[in-house]
Design a protein around this motif. Structure first.
Motif, short mmCIF file in Angstrom:
data_model
loop_
_atom_site.label_atom_id
_atom_site.label_comp_id
_atom_site.label_asym_id
_atom_site.label_seq_id
_atom_site.Cartn_x
_atom_site.Cartn_y
_atom_site.Cartn_z
N ARG A 185 0.85 -1.20 0.00
CA ARG A 185 0.00 0.00 0.00
C ARG A 185 0.88 1.24 0.00
O ARG A 185 0.62 2.21 -0.73
N TRP A 186 1.92 1.22 0.82
CA TRP A 186 2.83 2.36 0.90
C TRP A 186 3.53 2.57 -0.46
O TRP A 186 3.61 3.70 -0.94
N SER A 230 1.21 4.04 -3.08
CA SER A 230 0.98 5.46 -2.79
C SER A 230 2.21 6.29 -3.14
O SER A 230 2.10 7.42 -3.62
N THR A 277 2.22 7.19 -6.74
CA THR A 277 1.26 8.24 -7.10
C THR A 277 1.77 9.63 -6.71
O THR A 277 1.28 10.64 -7.22
N GLU A 278 2.76 9.68 -5.80
CA GLU A 278 3.33 10.96 -5.38
C GLU A 278 4.48 11.42 -6.28
O GLU A 278 5.03 12.50 -6.07
N LYS A 283 2.78 16.98 -7.60
CA LYS A 283 2.74 16.54 -6.21
C LYS A 283 4.07 16.77 -5.51
O LYS A 283 4.12 17.13 -4.33
N ASN A 328 -0.63 5.97 6.71
CA ASN A 328 0.23 5.36 5.69
C ASN A 328 1.70 5.66 6.02
O ASN A 328 2.36 6.47 5.37
N THR A 356 6.29 8.52 5.34
CA THR A 356 5.05 8.56 4.57
C THR A 356 5.43 8.58 3.09
O THR A 356 6.55 8.99 2.75
N PRO A 357 4.57 8.18 2.18
CA PRO A 357 4.90 8.21 0.75
C PRO A 357 5.27 9.60 0.24
O PRO A 357 6.10 9.74 -0.66
N SER A 358 4.69 10.63 0.83
CA SER A 358 4.93 12.01 0.38
C SER A 358 6.08 12.67 1.11
O SER A 358 6.53 13.76 0.72
#
Length: 417
Positions: free
Chosen positions: A87-88, A91, A94-95, A100, A273, A363-365
């Motif tokens: 999941r991480w 994500s 997507t970043e 982004k 996340n 976190t992914p971001s």
């Protein structure tokens, strides 16, 4: 109001400090014997607003694929049968767009600038000493493509008020003579005078002592097991202390358990996340004062940061997404030693390196969770990744404002899970 802070790392301790400063009764809970013994123990030591380019950027997917089977890669993804990891990772992908990445840089620079000013004020107010150096941070590049790729993020940071200046190799060596050995290899550099460095563990433990002096209570050797809840309100925290199960109660709770925040939050149905990015560091004694650096450095190609901590050298970096294990991977340890010895062969006793690894809550971001959860009395201050030391004072001061119903002074998208 009585508030329980869960976690005694640099984020938890700064949170406790700013909450008590606003008149709250604060208790800190941690499984360790004192503050700052996990991810804050031997990190890179930088207060680095200029280190605001997120891992997730347009060039990242190709790099990760290239590094996938390379044991000493700067960013290593080790696939596991772990839904949280996948999941991480999804994500993270997507970043990786330009839009982004630019948004996330803005978040990180704004919080970092605010946090640095809060740290400086706190240091002056309390007379804290933690081997701090206020000579700025110099990013150097030995790969032309890496340097070229840093120019756009640097431009964005300057627009946001982070004075990160683009310089050439000659100027870089003037600022830090310790780089003279590799001057002909440097493709370019950037320099941020306002950034700093220092020992995060010394700071955390020093501030914890100040907290104790003003009435903050500490419950060490205490394992946090879960929550007691009723509807959308937390009634208590289940803990194990001295072999006995207890329930500790307060009016409000702050989750600051780093990588373990996500595990505990799942019991409440909260989906944070956050995944552990295992980082490594080496600490070595200074060998030759003239050859050793004094300005904190960032080697962006190898994802390493260098900090001078008195008569010690700290080099830290790389990230391994391999679950919650803290087993040392000596291939990665030796890669750090090899690179630093190439850069500054006479600076330190590289054969005496003390190895360490810790789990950075990524976190992914790269943007942390700071703010209120949907539970009436549960707050979040976690997920700071590689910038926990940089963002700690700012996120703590902002969270204390949120707890008291005030709008924080910093322009940041606060969590509202």
């Amino acid at each position: 109001m009585h508030i329980l802070v869960l976690g005694a790392g640099v984020v938890g301790i700064t949170t406790a400090w700013f909450l008590q400063k606003q008149g709250h009764q604060v208790t800190v809970i941690d499984r360790q014997s004192q503050a700052g013994l996990e991810t804050s123990y031997a990190n890179g030591g930088q207060i680095s607003v200029s280190h605001a380019e997120p891992w997730a950027n347009p060039s990242a997917p190709l790099k990760v694929l290239r590094w996938l089977f390379k044991a000493d890669a700067p960013l290593l993804f080790r696939p596991r049968m772990d839904p949280a990891q996948w999941r991480w990772a999804l994500s993270f992908l997507t970043e990786c767009t330009s839009a982004k990445a630019a948004h996330n840089i803005r978040q990180m620079v704004n919080l970092g600038t605010y946090s640095r000013s809060q740290l400086q004020a706190l240091r002056q107010e309390q007379g804290l000493e933690y081997d701090q150096v206020t000579k700025g941070i110099l990013h150097f590049y030995t790969n032309q493509a890496e340097f070229d790729g840093a120019l756009e993020p640097t431009r964005i940071m300057r627009e946001l008020g982070c004075d990160r200046q683009v310089i050439d190799a000659k100027k870089a060596v003037e600022i830090e003579p310790g780089l003279k050995h590799i001057q002909d290899q440097i493709a370019g550099a950037t320099y941020t005078l306002e950034d700093e460095s220092g020992d995060a563990r010394k700071f955390t433990q020093g501030l914890a002592e100040r907290c104790r002096e003003v009435g903050v209570e500490f419950c060490y050797h205490t394992d946090i097991l879960g929550f007691e809840r009723m509807g959308e309100r937390i009634l208590g925290v289940h803990v194990l202390k001295d072999g006995h199960h207890q329930t500790m109660r307060a009016d409000a709770y702050v989750l600051s358990l780093g990588s373990f925040s996500a595990v505990l939050a799942r019991q409440l149905g909260l989906s944070l996340n956050i995944y552990p990015a295992k980082g490594y560091s080496i600490t070595v004694p200074v060998k030759n004062e003239e050859a050793a650096f004094s300005v904190s450095l960032t080697d962006d190609e190898y994802k390493l940061v260098y900090s001078r901590l008195g008569d010690r050298i700290r080099v830290a970096g790389t990230a391994e997404l391999s679950g919650y294990t803290r087993t040392l991977n000596y291939t990665r340890c030796r890669a750090i030693v090899r690179r630093t010895a190439e850069i500054m062969p006479e600076a330190g006793y590289w054969d005496q390196a003390e190895f360490w690894t810790g789990l950075r809550p990524a976190t992914p971001s790269n943007v942390p969770y700071v703010g209120k959860s949907h539970f009436a009395n549960l707050y979040l201050n976690t997920g700071h990744g590689t910038l926990g030391w940089t963002h700690s004072c700012g996120s703590a001061a902002a969270l204390a404002d949120i707890v008291d119903g005030r709008k924080p002074e910093v322009d940041f998208s606060f969590s509202g899970l």
